[in-house]
Design an enzyme around this catalytic site. Structure first.
Site, short mmCIF file in Angstrom:
data_model
loop_
_atom_site.label_atom_id
_atom_site.label_comp_id
_atom_site.label_asym_id
_atom_site.label_seq_id
_atom_site.Cartn_x
_atom_site.Cartn_y
_atom_site.Cartn_z
N ASP A 25 0.86 -1.20 0.00
CA ASP A 25 0.00 0.00 0.00
C ASP A 25 0.89 1.24 0.00
OD1 ASP A 25 -2.03 1.56 2.61
OD2 ASP A 25 -1.81 2.01 0.47
N ASN A 27 -0.32 4.49 -0.25
CA ASN A 27 -0.92 5.77 0.20
C ASN A 27 -1.64 5.63 1.54
OD1 ASN A 27 -3.12 4.27 -0.46
ND2 ASN A 27 -4.12 5.83 -1.74
N ASP A 29 -4.07 3.81 2.70
CA ASP A 29 -5.51 3.51 2.89
C ASP A 29 -5.74 2.04 3.18
OD1 ASP A 29 -6.61 3.30 -0.63
OD2 ASP A 29 -5.02 2.29 0.51
N ASP A 33 -1.56 -0.94 -3.96
CA ASP A 33 -1.80 -0.09 -5.14
C ASP A 33 -0.55 -0.04 -6.03
OD1 ASP A 33 -1.77 2.33 -2.55
OD2 ASP A 33 -0.04 1.63 -3.69
N ASP A 102 -3.89 -8.58 -16.99
CA ASP A 102 -4.90 -9.63 -16.86
C ASP A 102 -6.22 -9.11 -17.41
OD1 ASP A 102 -5.42 -11.91 -14.08
OD2 ASP A 102 -6.63 -11.65 -15.89
N ASP A 203 -8.34 -14.25 -18.87
CA ASP A 203 -9.14 -14.90 -17.83
C ASP A 203 -10.22 -15.79 -18.45
OD1 ASP A 203 -9.82 -14.88 -14.90
OD2 ASP A 203 -11.75 -14.25 -15.73
N GLU A 258 -6.11 -18.59 -19.49
CA GLU A 258 -6.51 -19.41 -18.35
C GLU A 258 -7.53 -20.40 -18.87
OE1 GLU A 258 -9.27 -18.20 -15.55
OE2 GLU A 258 -8.30 -19.18 -13.87
N HIS A 330 -3.73 -16.59 -6.88
CA HIS A 330 -4.71 -15.88 -6.04
C HIS A 330 -6.00 -16.68 -5.86
CE1 HIS A 330 -5.75 -15.33 -10.16
NE2 HIS A 330 -6.95 -14.91 -9.79
N ASP A 331 -6.12 -17.78 -6.60
CA ASP A 331 -7.35 -18.60 -6.54
C ASP A 331 -7.21 -19.87 -5.73
OD1 ASP A 331 -8.22 -17.98 -10.02
OD2 ASP A 331 -8.92 -17.01 -8.17
O1 TEU Z 1 -10.67 -18.14 -12.30
C1 TEU Z 1 -11.53 -18.99 -13.00
C2 TEU Z 1 -11.42 -20.42 -12.66
O2 TEU Z 1 -11.63 -21.20 -13.56
C3 TEU Z 1 -11.04 -21.09 -11.41
O3 TEU Z 1 -9.71 -21.56 -11.70
C4 TEU Z 1 -10.94 -20.30 -10.16
O4 TEU Z 1 -10.47 -21.19 -9.19
C5 TEU Z 1 -12.23 -19.75 -9.65
O5 TEU Z 1 -11.96 -19.22 -8.39
C6 TEU Z 1 -13.30 -20.85 -9.47
O6 TEU Z 1 -12.95 -21.69 -8.40
C7 TEU Z 1 -10.61 -16.83 -12.88
C8 TEU Z 1 -9.87 -15.91 -11.92
O7 TEU Z 1 -8.55 -16.41 -11.72
C9 TEU Z 1 -10.67 -15.88 -10.63
O8 TEU Z 1 -9.98 -15.09 -9.64
C10 TEU Z 1 -12.03 -15.27 -10.91
O9 TEU Z 1 -12.82 -15.36 -9.74
C11 TEU Z 1 -12.74 -16.01 -12.04
O10 TEU Z 1 -11.90 -16.30 -13.15
C12 TEU Z 1 -13.86 -15.15 -12.59
O11 TEU Z 1 -13.30 -14.07 -13.29
CA CA Z 2 -3.47 2.13 -1.17
#
Ligand code: TEU
Ligand code: CA
Length: 553
Positions: A25, A27, A29, A33, A102, A203, A258, A330-331
């Site tokens: 971060d 700034n 908040d 960012d 992305d 995506d 993806e 992140h998923d």
């Molecule tokens: O993820 C889509 C997806 O197919 C999965 O791999 C993912 O694990 C999702 O969380 C369902 O379990 C992409 C992005 O990486 C994810 O962060 C988004 O939530 C999703 O698309 C919708 O845009």
């Molecule tokens: Ca920030």
């Protein structure tokens, strides 16, 4: 054996994924960012990676962590300004780092002007930018489930029709059958590529062509429904080819799609030279511990299956196409908590997983924080989750009478919040991430897992990661060489060679808390150890718990 693969920057690159909301971060908040990323460019460069993949940075109501975009041409105000984006891009390029953005083209936010128009009336010019269908007897048009629980259709009272949303109801699916929509996205990609962006992560690209008969799915195995109903639609290859012809072919751009639902059998169809994508993310290993009910229906995984999935995919890309390798993003939960041992062997197993990631064929994608061994976080109630997938999952679980304790266990094992806690820069409190109150609680174990502790420790995960990246750079066999797995009856051993006409390396991984004796025929190959996560090999004939080592043969 000479590699059949033509050299390319993105084949030799190590990519570092940054989830902007949680990185730094700038700034005060409490939300990460672009300014914060700019402040940390020297750290990123110190990792010796070659490219940065930023999760979406575009204007969004943030219903799904920015994957619900309401303006594809504007920077999310919480993340900063277009001027800061330009500054970040410049700062990366000055350090010889590439930028991958992305783009979320399967769906937009329901707050996007296109959808606001489309829902106004059945004959609105934007009606066909989305999928609208009448239901019947108060039921949705078919039985498709959303990734985020419940039906994939939402009734809009305004026109009395349902719209499709494979994800949240604030993420209506875009209708790529409409040429004007495809043109809009070709223009969008040119806008960002003209600014100098080096790569596009696309995506859920596998789902952009829909089976517009919208017939019911015949199975309640969710991952099967993804494969046969949502992904691999009839015009998917055509839409990718058109984007290549209209846009990508005119730029020196890397494209990674993806691809949930894409299989070893059909992947190469989407990676045709000059027609397709450069590579895809495939999910075989990432869905391995998901039962028929999906993410919150976890089942045990086995190293045997893990190994066979890597073999199938490495064989797929042996001659053509190109692979990508990731163990977390992140998923998904943190890799050391999911595949390693984040307690007694936290350091050894983090290093082991980084060794696997950086010695496999295909482009490695390292998720921010895995270079310092960040772990899952333990939430004490579902309400602490800030992920719509978990919140909706809990709503669905309650309908089935699941207790919060039971759901919380599955959520803490498999939920995406695990990967979204603020990056742990310093051991003393939030100050490393923000001077304010972080948008999400920082993992309490930052007191022992943080960059400032590891930066100067020679045997830290961070410095092992740097050495491992360097090893991959020094040995092209790790990028382009053949992958030769060693069949072994020993359950927790993962052994494989990497070989080209100049060099042969052996990678040895012990995925267990036990000492494992090595088969005799392997020991004969152990000449020079080039890297390992134990200072010295206590016994030459065995691997210590979670020991990883790489030998040149
Ligand atoms: O993820 C889509 C997806 O197919 C999965 O791999 C993912 O694990 C999702 O969380 C369902 O379990 C992409 C992005 O990486 C994810 O962060 C988004 O939530 C999703 O698309 C919708 O845009
Ligand atoms: Ca920030």
């Amino acid at each position: 054996m000479a590699s059949k693969h033509q050299p390319a920057w993105w084949k030799e690159a190590v990519v570092y994924q940054i989830y902007p909301r949680s990185f730094k971060d700038g700034n005060g908040d409490g939300v990460g960012d672009l300014k914060g990323i700019i402040e940390k460019l020297d750290y990123i460069q110190s990792l010796d990676v070659n490219a940065v993949w930023l999760n979406p940075i575009f204007k969004s109501p943030n219903d799904d962590g920015g994957y619900d975009i309401s303006d594809y041409y504007a920077i999310q105000p919480e993340f900063g300004t277009m001027a800061e984006f330009d500054q970040l891009l410049e700062g990366l390029h000055q350090r010889k780092l590439k930028l991958i953005i992305d783009l979320v083209l399967n769906h937009s936010s329901d707050e996007h002007p296109w959808f606001q128009e489309s829902k106004k009336s059945k004959d609105n010019p934007y009606r066909d930018y989305y999928f609208w269908r009448p239901g019947s007897n108060d039921l949705p048009p078919n039985n498709w489930p959303s990734f985020f629980g419940g039906s994939a259709w939402q009734l809009d009272k305004g026109t009395g029709e349902y719209y499709l949303h494979l994800f949240s109801k604030k993420q209506p699916d875009l209708n790529w059958e409409t040429p004007a929509l495809r043109q809009e996205f070709h223009n969008l990609m040119k806008f960002w590529l003209d600014k100098g962006v080096d790569g596009l992560r696309l995506d859920v690209i596998s789902a952009i062509s829909k089976q517009t008969d919208f017939s019911d799915t015949p199975t309640d195995d969710f991952n099967e429904t993804i494969r046969i109903k949502y992904a691999n639609g009839p015009r998917l290859k055509e839409f990718i080819k058109e984007a290549n012809e209209q846009v990508w072919s005119k730029y020196n751009v890397m494209t990674v799609g993806e691809g949930p639902g894409i299989t070893p059998q059909n992947a190469l169809e989407y990676l045709e030279e000059n027609e397709g994508l450069n590579m895809i993310f495939h999910f075989g290993h990432m869905y391995m511990d998901q039962g028929p009910g999906g993410r919150f229906d976890p089942i045990p995984w086995s190293l045997h299956d893990f190994k066979s999935i890597f073999k199938i995919w490495n064989d797929t890309f042996k001659e053509r196409g190109w692979g990508s390798v990731f163990l977390g993003n992140h998923d998904f939960p943190r890799m050391v908590s999911r595949w390693g041992n984040d307690k007694e062997y936290w350091s050894e197993s983090s290093k082991l997983l980084l060794t696997l990631l950086l010695t496999m064929p295909g482009t490695p994608f390292v998720f921010m924080g895995d270079e310092i061994g960040m772990t899952n976080i333990k939430l004490n109630s579902v309400s602490e989750s800030q992920d719509i997938e978990s919140q909706n999952g809990w709503r669905e679980a309650q309908k089935k009478g699941t207790s919060e304790k039971e759901f919380l266990k599955a959520m803490n094992y498999a939920g995406r919040d695990n990967a979204r806690t603020p990056f742990q820069w310093t051991h003393d409190g939030n100050r490393g991430f923000t001077s304010g109150t972080p948008w999400m609680q920082i993992n309490p174990n930052h007191t022992s897992i943080s960059v400032d502790i590891q930066e100067s420790a020679p045997d830290s995960i961070l410095n092992f990661f740097r050495a491992m990246v360097n090893l991959r750079k020094l040995h092209p066999v790790l990028s382009y060489g053949d992958y030769l797995p060693v069949e072994t009856k020993v359950a927790n051993l993962f052994l494989y060679f990497r070989e080209d006409k100049k060099e042969k390396m052996l990678i040895l991984l012990n995925f267990s808390n036990e000492l494992i004796n090595l088969p005799d025929d392997i020991i004969s190959h152990l000449t020079t150890r080039v890297i390992g996560n134990y200072y010295e090999r206590k016994t030459f004939k065995a691997l210590n718990p979670w020991e990883a080592c790489v030998y040149t043969c």
